[in-house]
Design an enzyme around this catalytic site. Structure first.
Site, PDB file in Angstrom:
ATOM      1  N   ASN A   1      -3.200   9.291  -7.344  1.00 24.33           N
ATOM      2  CA  ASN A   1      -2.007  10.144  -7.426  1.00 24.33           C
ATOM      3  C   ASN A   1      -0.723   9.371  -7.136  1.00 24.33           C
ATOM      4  O   ASN A   1       0.324   9.974  -6.891  1.00 24.33           O
ATOM      5  CB  ASN A   1      -2.125  11.296  -6.413  1.00 24.33           C
ATOM      6  CG  ASN A   1      -3.260  12.244  -6.775  1.00 24.33           C
ATOM      7  OD1 ASN A   1      -3.260  12.832  -7.854  1.00 24.33           O
ATOM      8  ND2 ASN A   1      -4.237  12.386  -5.902  1.00 24.33           N
TER       9      ASN A   1
ATOM     10  N   LYS B   1     -10.944  -1.237  -1.423  1.00 25.82           N
ATOM     11  CA  LYS B   1     -10.666  -2.123  -0.298  1.00 25.82           C
ATOM     12  C   LYS B   1     -11.818  -1.968   0.694  1.00 25.82           C
ATOM     13  O   LYS B   1     -12.300  -0.845   0.826  1.00 25.82           O
ATOM     14  CB  LYS B   1      -9.344  -1.716   0.383  1.00 25.82           C
ATOM     15  CG  LYS B   1      -8.120  -1.762  -0.531  1.00 25.82           C
ATOM     16  CD  LYS B   1      -6.914  -1.086   0.114  1.00 25.82           C
ATOM     17  CE  LYS B   1      -5.760  -0.964  -0.875  1.00 25.82           C
ATOM     18  NZ  LYS B   1      -4.602  -0.233  -0.345  1.00 25.82           N
TER      19      LYS B   1
ATOM     20  N   SER C   1      -2.565   0.466  -4.319  1.00 24.61           N
ATOM     21  CA  SER C   1      -3.073   1.639  -3.596  1.00 24.61           C
ATOM     22  C   SER C   1      -4.401   2.127  -4.167  1.00 24.61           C
ATOM     23  O   SER C   1      -4.654   1.987  -5.359  1.00 24.61           O
ATOM     24  CB  SER C   1      -2.034   2.766  -3.718  1.00 24.61           C
ATOM     25  OG  SER C   1      -2.582   3.995  -3.335  1.00 24.61           O
ATOM     26  N   ALA C   2      -5.206   2.744  -3.296  1.00 27.89           N
ATOM     27  CA  ALA C   2      -6.475   3.330  -3.742  1.00 27.89           C
ATOM     28  C   ALA C   2      -6.261   4.677  -4.424  1.00 27.89           C
ATOM     29  O   ALA C   2      -7.151   5.199  -5.090  1.00 27.89           O
ATOM     30  CB  ALA C   2      -7.388   3.528  -2.533  1.00 27.89           C
ATOM     31  N   SER C   3      -5.062   5.235  -4.267  1.00 26.58           N
ATOM     32  CA  SER C   3      -4.825   6.606  -4.736  1.00 26.58           C
ATOM     33  C   SER C   3      -4.679   6.702  -6.251  1.00 26.58           C
ATOM     34  O   SER C   3      -4.044   5.867  -6.884  1.00 26.58           O
ATOM     35  CB  SER C   3      -3.564   7.165  -4.085  1.00 26.58           C
ATOM     36  OG  SER C   3      -3.280   8.430  -4.626  1.00 26.58           O
TER      37      SER C   3
ATOM     38  N   ASP D   1       0.881  -1.158   0.000  1.00 27.98           N
ATOM     39  CA  ASP D   1       0.000   0.000   0.000  1.00 27.98           C
ATOM     40  C   ASP D   1       0.931   1.223   0.000  1.00 27.98           C
ATOM     41  O   ASP D   1       2.108   1.102   0.344  1.00 27.98           O
ATOM     42  CB  ASP D   1      -0.866  -0.044   1.277  1.00 27.98           C
ATOM     43  CG  ASP D   1      -1.688   1.215   1.446  1.00 27.98           C
ATOM     44  OD1 ASP D   1      -2.323   1.656   0.475  1.00 27.98           O
ATOM     45  OD2 ASP D   1      -1.687   1.770   2.565  1.00 27.98           O
ATOM     46  N   LEU D   2       0.414   2.379  -0.387  1.00 28.98           N
ATOM     47  CA  LEU D   2       1.282   3.566  -0.466  1.00 28.98           C
ATOM     48  C   LEU D   2       1.167   4.457   0.775  1.00 28.98           C
ATOM     49  O   LEU D   2       2.106   4.592   1.558  1.00 28.98           O
ATOM     50  CB  LEU D   2       0.915   4.370  -1.730  1.00 28.98           C
ATOM     51  CG  LEU D   2       1.683   5.673  -1.930  1.00 28.98           C
ATOM     52  CD1 LEU D   2       3.157   5.411  -2.195  1.00 28.98           C
ATOM     53  CD2 LEU D   2       1.087   6.455  -3.108  1.00 28.98           C
ATOM     54  N   ASP D   3      -0.033   5.068   0.927  1.00 26.66           N
ATOM     55  CA  ASP D   3      -0.237   6.045   2.000  1.00 26.66           C
ATOM     56  C   ASP D   3      -0.190   5.358   3.363  1.00 26.66           C
ATOM     57  O   ASP D   3      -0.985   4.473   3.632  1.00 26.66           O
ATOM     58  CB  ASP D   3      -1.595   6.746   1.815  1.00 26.66           C
ATOM     59  CG  ASP D   3      -1.665   7.536   0.512  1.00 26.66           C
ATOM     60  OD1 ASP D   3      -0.713   8.262   0.217  1.00 26.66           O
ATOM     61  OD2 ASP D   3      -2.675   7.425  -0.204  1.00 26.66           O
TER      62      ASP D   3
ATOM     63  N   ARG E   1     -11.385   8.436  -2.776  1.00 24.60           N
ATOM     64  CA  ARG E   1     -11.641   9.880  -2.733  1.00 24.60           C
ATOM     65  C   ARG E   1     -13.134  10.205  -2.607  1.00 24.60           C
ATOM     66  O   ARG E   1     -13.549  10.960  -1.731  1.00 24.60           O
ATOM     67  CB  ARG E   1     -11.072  10.526  -4.000  1.00 24.60           C
ATOM     68  CG  ARG E   1     -10.971  12.031  -3.915  1.00 24.60           C
ATOM     69  CD  ARG E   1     -10.475  12.611  -5.228  1.00 24.60           C
ATOM     70  NE  ARG E   1      -9.206  12.015  -5.639  1.00 24.60           N
ATOM     71  CZ  ARG E   1      -8.681  12.117  -6.856  1.00 24.60           C
ATOM     72  NH1 ARG E   1      -9.313  12.815  -7.785  1.00 24.60           N
ATOM     73  NH2 ARG E   1      -7.538  11.532  -7.162  1.00 24.60           N
TER      74      ARG E   1
ATOM     75  N   GLU F   1       0.116  -3.357   4.636  1.00 19.27           N
ATOM     76  CA  GLU F   1      -1.046  -2.463   4.724  1.00 19.27           C
ATOM     77  C   GLU F   1      -1.179  -1.799   6.091  1.00 19.27           C
ATOM     78  O   GLU F   1      -0.959  -2.438   7.115  1.00 19.27           O
ATOM     79  CB  GLU F   1      -2.308  -3.299   4.520  1.00 19.27           C
ATOM     80  CG  GLU F   1      -3.026  -3.060   3.250  1.00 19.27           C
ATOM     81  CD  GLU F   1      -3.617  -1.672   3.039  1.00 19.27           C
ATOM     82  OE1 GLU F   1      -3.939  -1.386   1.879  1.00 19.27           O
ATOM     83  OE2 GLU F   1      -3.770  -0.858   3.986  1.00 19.27           O
ATOM     84  N   ASP F   2      -1.585  -0.529   6.073  1.00 21.99           N
ATOM     85  CA  ASP F   2      -1.806   0.158   7.365  1.00 21.99           C
ATOM     86  C   ASP F   2      -3.293   0.328   7.694  1.00 21.99           C
ATOM     87  O   ASP F   2      -3.612   0.748   8.808  1.00 21.99           O
ATOM     88  CB  ASP F   2      -1.138   1.545   7.376  1.00 21.99           C
ATOM     89  CG  ASP F   2      -1.836   2.524   6.467  1.00 21.99           C
ATOM     90  OD1 ASP F   2      -2.199   2.139   5.327  1.00 21.99           O
ATOM     91  OD2 ASP F   2      -2.042   3.675   6.883  1.00 21.99           O
TER      92      ASP F   2
ATOM     93  N   THR G   1       1.299  10.476   3.559  1.00 22.80           N
ATOM     94  CA  THR G   1       0.552  11.530   2.870  1.00 22.80           C
ATOM     95  C   THR G   1      -0.728  11.892   3.619  1.00 22.80           C
ATOM     96  O   THR G   1      -1.422  12.823   3.224  1.00 22.80           O
ATOM     97  CB  THR G   1       0.187  11.075   1.448  1.00 22.80           C
ATOM     98  OG1 THR G   1      -0.166   9.711   1.541  1.00 22.80           O
ATOM     99  CG2 THR G   1       1.335  11.260   0.486  1.00 22.80           C
TER     100      THR G   1
ATOM    101  N   LYS H   1      -8.669   6.576   6.246  1.00 25.48           N
ATOM    102  CA  LYS H   1      -7.496   5.804   5.839  1.00 25.48           C
ATOM    103  C   LYS H   1      -7.870   4.713   4.844  1.00 25.48           C
ATOM    104  O   LYS H   1      -8.716   3.873   5.148  1.00 25.48           O
ATOM    105  CB  LYS H   1      -6.890   5.113   7.063  1.00 25.48           C
ATOM    106  CG  LYS H   1      -5.652   5.766   7.601  1.00 25.48           C
ATOM    107  CD  LYS H   1      -5.020   4.810   8.596  1.00 25.48           C
ATOM    108  CE  LYS H   1      -3.939   5.469   9.403  1.00 25.48           C
ATOM    109  NZ  LYS H   1      -3.434   4.560  10.448  1.00 25.48           N
ATOM    110  N   GLY H   2      -7.244   4.723   3.702  1.00 31.23           N
ATOM    111  CA  GLY H   2      -7.466   3.658   2.719  1.00 31.23           C
ATOM    112  C   GLY H   2      -8.774   3.771   1.956  1.00 31.23           C
ATOM    113  O   GLY H   2      -9.068   2.953   1.094  1.00 31.23           O
TER     114      GLY H   2
HETATM  115  C1  BG6 Z   1      -5.633   6.079  -0.011  1.00 34.87           C
HETATM  116  C2  BG6 Z   1      -5.649   7.044   1.166  1.00 34.87           C
HETATM  117  O1  BG6 Z   1      -4.370   5.523  -0.165  1.00 34.87           O
HETATM  118  O2  BG6 Z   1      -5.967   6.781  -1.212  1.00 34.87           O
HETATM  119  C3  BG6 Z   1      -6.987   7.758   1.247  1.00 34.87           C
HETATM  120  O3  BG6 Z   1      -5.393   6.327   2.357  1.00 34.87           O
HETATM  121  C4  BG6 Z   1      -7.299   8.441  -0.081  1.00 34.87           C
HETATM  122  O4  BG6 Z   1      -6.951   8.696   2.297  1.00 34.87           O
HETATM  123  C5  BG6 Z   1      -7.246   7.412  -1.209  1.00 34.87           C
HETATM  124  O5  BG6 Z   1      -8.586   9.043  -0.052  1.00 34.87           O
HETATM  125  C6  BG6 Z   1      -7.488   8.034  -2.585  1.00 34.87           C
HETATM  126  O6  BG6 Z   1      -6.437   8.896  -2.896  1.00 34.87           O
HETATM  127  P1  BG6 Z   1      -6.448   9.980  -4.053  1.00 34.87           P
HETATM  128  O7  BG6 Z   1      -5.014  10.450  -4.097  1.00 34.87           O
HETATM  129  O8  BG6 Z   1      -6.827   9.265  -5.310  1.00 34.87           O
HETATM  130  O9  BG6 Z   1      -7.410  11.029  -3.709  1.00 34.87           O
HETATM  131 MG    MG Z   2      -2.725   3.173   3.576  1.00 34.04          MG
END
Ligand code: BG6
Ligand code: MG
Length: 216
Positions: free
Chosen positions: A119, A146, A115-117, A10-12, A50, A170-171, A18, A46-47
């Site tokens: 970014n 997730k 990761s869910a992000s 996982d990233l964040d 968006r 994973e956190d 972040t 967390k996790g």
């Molecule tokens: C997860 C974070 O990794 O990514 C969440 O823990 C965040 O807090 C999610 O909302 C989505 O990220 P992003 O960068 O696409 O808005």
């Molecule tokens: Mg995380």
């Protein structure tokens, strides 16, 4: 011989912290809408994707928005978040993360991001870690959040491996659950009382090494 062939991270909260930027950007959005939320409430994000994070925040503020308005608000928050992550530097990598990634690669195991992000690539580029991942699966490639295992199953698939050959780091409890239901071993990063079901819980990747990995 160990059956472990890859690590999926996982990233964040695992590779970089972040969460503080997400919090600042969501807080600015809530204030813009005329309310506030607490750090404790922020933990629940967390996790979480968006759009789902925005829906939770709107619920806390007792504010209702149409789907179109929600999309605009999520974009606005993201523009503030993206502005902040542009300034990220390698010193924001969490302790031990780079060292463990290098050790894993040195041992000829594969590495993937799960990761869910949306970014994640920008962040990995800014902190100089993108080259250490064989594959990146993130919010741009998955549709289910997730605890659905999609992100990790796609991670294993992208490496040409069975889920049972992968260990997830994973956190978030939702991420731990995702790894378990995907049939993977999982190392929780954080508190053992929260991250129930993980095969091992450590405070951070600075506490991880190949010995512990092979014993999972
Ligand atoms: C997860 C974070 O990794 O990514 C969440 O823990 C965040 O807090 C999610 O909302 C989505 O990220 P992003 O960068 O696409 O808005
Ligand atoms: Mg995380």
């Amino acid at each position: 011989m160990s059956t472990i062939k890859a690590c999926i991270f996982d990233l964040d909260g695992v590779i970089v912290d972040t969460a503080v930027y997400h919090f600042k950007a969501w807080k600015r959005l809530a204030n813009h809408l005329g309310f506030d939320f607490t750090e404790e409430e922020n933990e629940k994000l967390k996790g979480v994707s968006r759009v789902r994070s925005l829906q939770l925040i709107l619920e806390w503020g007792g504010v209702e928005k149409s789907e179109t308005e929600q999309a605009e608000l999520a974009d606005l928050k993201n523009s503030w978040y993206v502005e902040m992550i542009q300034e990220m530097k390698p010193d924001e990598i969490l302790p031990g993360a780079k060292e463990f990634l290098l050790a894993v690669r040195q041992a000829e195991l594969k590495t993937a991001l799960g990761s869910a992000s949306k970014n994640s690539r920008t962040i990995l580029e800014k902190v100089g870690l993108i080259e250490l991942f064989d594959s990146i699966i993130d919010g741009n490639t998955v549709s289910a959040s997730k605890p659905d295992p999609e992100v990790f199953l796609k991670g294993a698939e992208s490496l040409g491996l069975e889920p049972s050959a992968c260990v997830v780091f994973e956190d978030a409890i939702a991420g731990v659950q995702a790894a378990i239901s995907g049939g993977m071993k999982v190392v929780g990063i954080g508190d053992a009382q929260t991250l129930t079901g993980a095969n091992l819980v450590i405070a951070g990747l600075h506490e991880m090494n190949l010995d512990k990995l092979y014993k999972l």
